[in-house]
Design a protein around this motif. Sequence first.
Motif, PDB file in Angstrom:
ATOM      1  N   ASP A  49       0.873  -1.181   0.000  1.00 54.93           N
ATOM      2  CA  ASP A  49       0.000   0.000   0.000  1.00 54.93           C
ATOM      3  C   ASP A  49       0.904   1.222   0.000  1.00 54.93           C
ATOM      4  OD1 ASP A  49      -1.601   2.233   0.779  1.00 54.93           O
ATOM      5  OD2 ASP A  49      -3.071   0.893   1.691  1.00 54.93           O
ATOM      6  N   THR A 190     -11.805  -9.125  13.375  1.00 53.66           N
ATOM      7  CA  THR A 190     -12.402  -7.801  13.208  1.00 53.66           C
ATOM      8  C   THR A 190     -12.584  -7.042  14.521  1.00 53.66           C
ATOM      9  OG1 THR A 190     -14.606  -8.801  13.257  1.00 53.66           O
ATOM     10  CG2 THR A 190     -13.609  -8.475  11.101  1.00 53.66           C
ATOM     11  N   ASP A 193     -10.202  -4.321  14.918  1.00 54.82           N
ATOM     12  CA  ASP A 193     -10.394  -3.124  14.096  1.00 54.82           C
ATOM     13  C   ASP A 193     -10.895  -1.946  14.918  1.00 54.82           C
ATOM     14  OD1 ASP A 193      -9.627  -4.595  11.916  1.00 54.82           O
ATOM     15  OD2 ASP A 193     -11.648  -4.891  11.134  1.00 54.82           O
ATOM     16  N   THR A 207      -6.144   1.633   0.384  1.00 53.54           N
ATOM     17  CA  THR A 207      -7.231   0.661   0.300  1.00 53.54           C
ATOM     18  C   THR A 207      -7.489   0.083   1.683  1.00 53.54           C
ATOM     19  OG1 THR A 207      -5.662  -1.116  -0.240  1.00 53.54           O
ATOM     20  CG2 THR A 207      -6.664   0.062  -2.082  1.00 53.54           C
ATOM     21  N   TYR A 208      -8.718  -0.251   1.952  1.00 61.58           N
ATOM     22  CA  TYR A 208      -9.096  -0.780   3.267  1.00 61.58           C
ATOM     23  C   TYR A 208     -10.298  -1.688   3.074  1.00 61.58           C
ATOM     24  CZ  TYR A 208     -11.558   3.595   2.416  1.00 61.58           C
ATOM     25  OH  TYR A 208     -12.250   4.623   1.817  1.00 61.58           O
ATOM     26  N   ASP A 209     -10.271  -2.829   3.738  1.00 64.29           N
ATOM     27  CA  ASP A 209     -11.352  -3.799   3.567  1.00 64.29           C
ATOM     28  C   ASP A 209     -11.903  -4.289   4.904  1.00 64.29           C
ATOM     29  OD1 ASP A 209      -9.184  -5.233   4.408  1.00 64.29           O
ATOM     30  OD2 ASP A 209      -9.042  -6.514   2.633  1.00 64.29           O
TER      31      ASP A 209
END
Length: 241
Positions: A49, A190, A193, A207-209
């Motif tokens: 990234d 998650t 997060d 970018t992030y998912d």
Amino acid sequence: MELTPVLRSEWLKIRTLRSLPGALLALFAATTAFSAIAGVSDTSDPGFDPLFTALSGVVPGQIAAIAFGAMAVSAEFHPGALRLSLAAVPQRGRWFAAKAAVIAVPALLVGLVAALAALLVARAGLGPAADGLGAGEQVRAVVGCGVYLMLMALFAAGLAALLRSGVATLSLLIPFILVVGFVISDATGTVADFLPDKAGQVVLRETYDGALGPWSGLAVTALWTAAVLLAGAWSVRRRDA
């Protein structure tokens, strides 16, 4: 009592306590230097990234931001210092708000300058690998980096007020950010997060998912910070000086 004289007196403390300008200088130096080093990294990794690589210096830089916030508050808990501060400003909530403000503003300004410098030097090293970055993404990342570093400084300030110790604050936060956060991330997926550092750093990515986006991630960090600052303010108001 008007807030302006309180702000002026608290800013004088920040400016004259040598360790605090030193922490801000370390924030700029670490963020810029480590991003410059990252700028010559291997760009063939599939998960590369370019935006996060260019601003990866924020990971060590945030340690200096945390130290700045923690030391600015913990200096008040040296013998007699808090009593003198509260004698001058009896309204404890007003005093703590002024303290938070004079921590937030320089941390934000230095964070913005450091983020911009880091991006420029890292892009020079990355060369064509960074050509795809859009202007909007870069502005968002620089602004987000400055806000993130400010929030981490305030997070440390609130925790220092709650624990009444800079050493305890640094001993808790630095291992958490450098070690525990990665362990939790691997173990819980998650859930990690939503940790204050992981959530806020999404703004640095092209970018992030995950579950959060750039601004929602910063909002989560801001909520953590607000909660800890409120706990610190409660401690200042309720406990003996």
